[in-house]
Write a protein that holds these residues in place. Structure first.
Motif, short mmCIF file in Angstrom:
data_model
loop_
_atom_site.label_atom_id
_atom_site.label_comp_id
_atom_site.label_asym_id
_atom_site.label_seq_id
_atom_site.Cartn_x
_atom_site.Cartn_y
_atom_site.Cartn_z
N VAL A 27 0.85 -1.19 0.00
CA VAL A 27 0.00 0.00 0.00
C VAL A 27 0.89 1.25 0.00
CG1 VAL A 27 -1.60 1.38 1.39
CG2 VAL A 27 -2.04 -1.06 1.05
N LEU A 28 1.94 1.22 0.80
CA LEU A 28 2.88 2.35 0.85
C LEU A 28 3.52 2.57 -0.52
CD1 LEU A 28 4.51 4.49 2.41
CD2 LEU A 28 6.16 2.69 2.96
N GLU A 29 3.91 1.49 -1.18
CA GLU A 29 4.52 1.61 -2.51
C GLU A 29 3.53 2.23 -3.50
OE1 GLU A 29 6.42 -1.17 -6.06
OE2 GLU A 29 5.43 -2.10 -4.33
N TYR A 56 1.51 9.44 -5.52
CA TYR A 56 1.84 10.80 -5.08
C TYR A 56 2.73 11.53 -6.08
CZ TYR A 56 3.21 14.68 -2.06
OH TYR A 56 3.43 15.92 -1.54
N ARG A 57 3.56 10.79 -6.79
CA ARG A 57 4.45 11.42 -7.76
C ARG A 57 3.68 12.13 -8.88
NH1 ARG A 57 7.82 6.42 -7.57
NH2 ARG A 57 9.60 6.84 -6.24
N ARG A 91 -0.22 12.64 1.04
CA ARG A 91 1.10 12.85 1.65
C ARG A 91 1.07 12.49 3.13
NH1 ARG A 91 4.05 16.95 4.30
NH2 ARG A 91 6.25 16.98 3.67
N ARG A 92 0.02 12.91 3.83
CA ARG A 92 -0.09 12.59 5.26
C ARG A 92 -0.18 11.09 5.48
NH1 ARG A 92 -3.55 17.22 5.34
NH2 ARG A 92 -5.38 15.86 5.16
N LYS A 93 -0.90 10.39 4.60
CA LYS A 93 -1.04 8.94 4.75
C LYS A 93 0.29 8.23 4.51
CE LYS A 93 -5.33 8.83 5.87
NZ LYS A 93 -5.70 8.42 7.26
N ILE A 94 1.08 8.73 3.57
CA ILE A 94 2.40 8.14 3.33
C ILE A 94 3.28 8.31 4.57
CG2 ILE A 94 4.53 8.39 1.98
CD1 ILE A 94 2.72 9.13 -0.42
N ILE A 95 3.29 9.50 5.12
CA ILE A 95 4.09 9.76 6.32
C ILE A 95 3.61 8.88 7.48
CG2 ILE A 95 4.66 11.50 8.06
CD1 ILE A 95 4.56 13.58 5.77
N GLU A 96 2.30 8.73 7.59
CA GLU A 96 1.72 7.90 8.65
C GLU A 96 2.15 6.45 8.50
OE1 GLU A 96 -2.76 6.38 9.78
OE2 GLU A 96 -2.52 8.46 9.09
N LEU A 97 2.15 5.96 7.26
CA LEU A 97 2.56 4.58 7.02
C LEU A 97 4.04 4.37 7.31
CD1 LEU A 97 0.58 3.56 3.80
CD2 LEU A 97 0.64 2.30 5.96
N TRP A 111 14.58 -0.27 0.95
CA TRP A 111 14.63 0.78 -0.07
C TRP A 111 13.27 1.39 -0.36
CZ3 TRP A 111 12.49 0.75 -5.04
CH2 TRP A 111 12.06 -0.47 -5.55
N LEU A 112 12.18 0.63 -0.20
CA LEU A 112 10.86 1.19 -0.44
C LEU A 112 10.48 2.25 0.60
CD1 LEU A 112 8.64 -1.84 -1.56
CD2 LEU A 112 9.50 0.05 -2.96
N LEU A 113 10.89 2.05 1.84
CA LEU A 113 10.61 3.05 2.88
C LEU A 113 11.34 4.36 2.57
CD1 LEU A 113 10.79 0.84 6.10
CD2 LEU A 113 8.78 2.09 5.28
N LEU A 114 12.57 4.25 2.12
CA LEU A 114 13.32 5.46 1.79
C LEU A 114 12.71 6.15 0.58
CD1 LEU A 114 15.67 7.35 2.30
CD2 LEU A 114 17.09 5.85 0.87
N GLU A 115 12.29 5.38 -0.40
CA GLU A 115 11.64 5.94 -1.58
C GLU A 115 10.41 6.75 -1.18
OE1 GLU A 115 10.56 3.96 -5.76
OE2 GLU A 115 9.19 3.31 -4.18
N ALA A 116 9.63 6.23 -0.23
CA ALA A 116 8.43 6.92 0.23
C ALA A 116 8.78 8.22 0.94
CB ALA A 116 7.63 6.01 1.15
N ALA A 117 9.76 8.15 1.83
CA ALA A 117 10.16 9.34 2.59
C ALA A 117 10.69 10.43 1.67
CB ALA A 117 11.21 8.97 3.64
N GLU A 118 11.47 10.05 0.69
CA GLU A 118 12.02 11.03 -0.25
C GLU A 118 10.93 11.64 -1.13
OE1 GLU A 118 16.59 9.41 -0.80
OE2 GLU A 118 15.05 8.74 -2.21
N ALA A 119 9.92 10.85 -1.47
CA ALA A 119 8.86 11.33 -2.36
C ALA A 119 8.07 12.47 -1.75
CB ALA A 119 7.91 10.18 -2.72
#
Length: 213
Positions: free
Chosen positions: A7-9, A15-16, A24-30, A71-79
């Protein structure tokens, strides 16, 4: 864990092209859900299953998911362009990659999973685990400049070329068993296998390698 990860991915990819503030808030929450609940703070590995109160229901370590999430967590944080979140996740990502090293075989392949309570290691090397190892350890090298991570990524790719790619009929085999033989009776493409992990890994690595002339 796996449901949350994908779901995060999906949210990150959406979001891109649709930078919605609620998304964006949901991504940060996840991401925070992973760093506070799903990642074992002592070992750096993921906890796979929980009850409704976030109590762990399994001690199985999935090496493929550990290195994939790294790497997926970092991808989300950077996005979402959150510097504090990204800085924190970079540290977590390297720790997860370090934990995933425990599943490496001497040939560069990454074992499937380990159950500490039974001291049981599944000595199979599945296609998707190797694909995620290629990206995840390369990502750890980019973050840490620790050459051992790059060496692991390259060695894993050599193992994939020797054992997992089906040069005669295309695509990748499901994997190899403990005897280092192709696992028979498994899908080339099916409910749990398609050109997803491996195609994504190749695209990711092409993008990352292009950053280094």
């Amino acid at each position: 864990m796996n449901t949350h990860l994908h779901v995060l991915e999906a949210f990150t990819t959406l979001y891109r092209i649709w930078p919605n503030e609620n998304l964006r808030r949901k991504i940060i929450e996840l991401v925070h859900c992973f760093t506070t609940q799903i990642i074992n703070k002592e070992t750096g590995s993921l906890i796979l299953f929980f009850d409704e109160n976030w109590e762990a229901k399994s001690d199985i370590v999935s090496y493929g998911h550990d290195i994939e999430a790294a790497w997926l967590l970092l991808e989300a944080a950077e996005a979402v362009h959150d510097e504090a979140l990204t800085g924190m996740v970079k540290t977590v990502s390297v720790k997860m990659a370090q934990a995933a090293k425990n599943g490496l075989d001497a040939d560069g392949g990454l074992w499937y999973e380990y159950e500490p309570s039974r001291n049981h290691l599944v000595r199979e090397k599945h296609w998707w685990v190797q694909a995620e190892a290629m990206v995840g350890f390369f990502n750890a090298w980019q973050l840490s400049t620790d050459e051992s991570f790059l060496e692991i990524s390259l060695k894993n790719w050599e193992s994939v070329k020797r054992k997992i790619i089906n040069y005669q009929k295309g695509e990748w085999f499901w994997g190899v068993n403990e005897q280092d033989e192709v696992m028979q009776g498994e899908d080339k493409v099916g409910v749990w296998k398609c050109p997803y992990h491996n195609s994504r890994a190749c695209v990711e690595l092409i993008k990352r390698i292009d950053l280094y002339p």
